[in-house]
Design a protein around this motif. Sequence first.
Motif, PDB file in Angstrom:
ATOM      1  N   ASP A   1       0.825  -1.208   0.000  1.00  0.00           N
ATOM      2  CA  ASP A   1       0.000   0.000   0.000  1.00  0.00           C
ATOM      3  C   ASP A   1       0.861   1.262   0.000  1.00  0.00           C
ATOM      4  O   ASP A   1       0.608   2.207  -0.751  1.00  0.00           O
ATOM      5  N   LEU A   2       1.863   1.278   0.869  1.00  0.00           N
ATOM      6  CA  LEU A   2       2.758   2.428   0.946  1.00  0.00           C
ATOM      7  C   LEU A   2       3.531   2.622  -0.353  1.00  0.00           C
ATOM      8  O   LEU A   2       3.707   3.747  -0.830  1.00  0.00           O
ATOM      9  N   TRP A   3       3.989   1.520  -0.947  1.00  0.00           N
ATOM     10  CA  TRP A   3       4.728   1.569  -2.211  1.00  0.00           C
ATOM     11  C   TRP A   3       3.844   2.167  -3.300  1.00  0.00           C
ATOM     12  O   TRP A   3       4.259   3.047  -4.042  1.00  0.00           O
ATOM     13  N   GLU A   4       2.612   1.697  -3.384  1.00  0.00           N
ATOM     14  CA  GLU A   4       1.680   2.213  -4.381  1.00  0.00           C
ATOM     15  C   GLU A   4       1.479   3.718  -4.198  1.00  0.00           C
ATOM     16  O   GLU A   4       1.484   4.474  -5.168  1.00  0.00           O
ATOM     17  N   SER A   5       1.316   4.154  -2.966  1.00  0.00           N
ATOM     18  CA  SER A   5       1.128   5.583  -2.683  1.00  0.00           C
ATOM     19  C   SER A   5       2.327   6.406  -3.121  1.00  0.00           C
ATOM     20  O   SER A   5       2.171   7.490  -3.692  1.00  0.00           O
ATOM     21  N   VAL A   6       3.525   5.898  -2.852  1.00  0.00           N
ATOM     22  CA  VAL A   6       4.751   6.615  -3.238  1.00  0.00           C
ATOM     23  C   VAL A   6       4.850   6.714  -4.762  1.00  0.00           C
ATOM     24  O   VAL A   6       5.097   7.785  -5.318  1.00  0.00           O
ATOM     25  N   VAL A   7       4.638   5.600  -5.440  1.00  0.00           N
ATOM     26  CA  VAL A   7       4.741   5.580  -6.901  1.00  0.00           C
ATOM     27  C   VAL A   7       3.699   6.511  -7.518  1.00  0.00           C
ATOM     28  O   VAL A   7       4.026   7.332  -8.388  1.00  0.00           O
ATOM     29  N   LEU A   8       2.448   6.410  -7.065  1.00  0.00           N
ATOM     30  CA  LEU A   8       1.399   7.249  -7.646  1.00  0.00           C
ATOM     31  C   LEU A   8       1.609   8.723  -7.317  1.00  0.00           C
ATOM     32  O   LEU A   8       1.322   9.594  -8.142  1.00  0.00           O
ATOM     33  N   GLY A   9       2.130   9.002  -6.141  1.00  0.00           N
ATOM     34  CA  GLY A   9       2.455  10.387  -5.799  1.00  0.00           C
ATOM     35  C   GLY A   9       3.511  10.959  -6.727  1.00  0.00           C
ATOM     36  O   GLY A   9       3.391  12.091  -7.210  1.00  0.00           O
ATOM     37  N   LYS A  10       4.532  10.167  -7.009  1.00  0.00           N
ATOM     38  CA  LYS A  10       5.581  10.616  -7.938  1.00  0.00           C
ATOM     39  C   LYS A  10       5.024  10.787  -9.341  1.00  0.00           C
ATOM     40  O   LYS A  10       5.390  11.718 -10.056  1.00  0.00           O
TER      41      LYS A  10
ATOM     42  N   ASP B   1      -5.320   9.027 -12.091  1.00  0.00           N
ATOM     43  CA  ASP B   1      -5.688  10.044 -13.084  1.00  0.00           C
ATOM     44  C   ASP B   1      -7.073  10.619 -12.775  1.00  0.00           C
ATOM     45  O   ASP B   1      -7.272  11.844 -12.813  1.00  0.00           O
ATOM     46  N   ARG B   2      -8.028   9.728 -12.482  1.00  0.00           N
ATOM     47  CA  ARG B   2      -9.395  10.191 -12.173  1.00  0.00           C
ATOM     48  C   ARG B   2      -9.411  11.050 -10.911  1.00  0.00           C
ATOM     49  O   ARG B   2     -10.072  12.088 -10.864  1.00  0.00           O
ATOM     50  N   GLU B   3      -8.673  10.615  -9.902  1.00  0.00           N
ATOM     51  CA  GLU B   3      -8.636  11.362  -8.642  1.00  0.00           C
ATOM     52  C   GLU B   3      -7.980  12.728  -8.830  1.00  0.00           C
ATOM     53  O   GLU B   3      -8.458  13.734  -8.298  1.00  0.00           O
ATOM     54  N   ALA B   4      -6.889  12.766  -9.586  1.00  0.00           N
ATOM     55  CA  ALA B   4      -6.207  14.040  -9.838  1.00  0.00           C
ATOM     56  C   ALA B   4      -7.112  14.979 -10.635  1.00  0.00           C
ATOM     57  O   ALA B   4      -7.164  16.181 -10.358  1.00  0.00           O
ATOM     58  N   ALA B   5      -7.845  14.437 -11.611  1.00  0.00           N
ATOM     59  CA  ALA B   5      -8.759  15.254 -12.407  1.00  0.00           C
ATOM     60  C   ALA B   5      -9.883  15.809 -11.534  1.00  0.00           C
ATOM     61  O   ALA B   5     -10.273  16.976 -11.687  1.00  0.00           O
ATOM     62  N   ALA B   6     -10.390  15.002 -10.616  1.00  0.00           N
ATOM     63  CA  ALA B   6     -11.458  15.457  -9.724  1.00  0.00           C
ATOM     64  C   ALA B   6     -10.968  16.579  -8.823  1.00  0.00           C
ATOM     65  O   ALA B   6     -11.678  17.576  -8.616  1.00  0.00           O
ATOM     66  N   VAL B   7      -9.760  16.460  -8.313  1.00  0.00           N
ATOM     67  CA  VAL B   7      -9.194  17.517  -7.468  1.00  0.00           C
ATOM     68  C   VAL B   7      -9.019  18.787  -8.287  1.00  0.00           C
ATOM     69  O   VAL B   7      -9.358  19.892  -7.831  1.00  0.00           O
ATOM     70  N   GLU B   8      -8.509  18.650  -9.496  1.00  0.00           N
ATOM     71  CA  GLU B   8      -8.312  19.815 -10.366  1.00  0.00           C
ATOM     72  C   GLU B   8      -9.644  20.510 -10.666  1.00  0.00           C
ATOM     73  O   GLU B   8      -9.728  21.742 -10.642  1.00  0.00           O
TER      74      GLU B   8
END
Length: 83
Positions: free
Chosen positions: A34-43, A67-74
């Motif tokens: 889970d932590l690895w996924e978060s780090v990779v997606l954050g980068k 991508d969907r989450e980043a678009a929603a935040v934007e």
Amino acid sequence: MAAEISDRVREIADARGVPESEVFEQALELGIADLWESVVLGKYVDGELSREEAVELVGLENVQRADREAAAVEEDVDWGLSS
């Protein structure tokens, strides 16, 4: 808190019929993944990793979700700035 974790580990071990040490091992593996996924997606979202690299490291589904989450935040930010 520690007693609560101990109780949960014991209950999981009993339910699965495995030793508590195996529950801890699985929990550690899941947590690290889970932590690895978060780090990779954050980068990836920050532009430090290409889409291809991110897909290779954590899979297409996870990158698409990011991508969907980043678009929603934007969209939320744009809406907030235009109000």
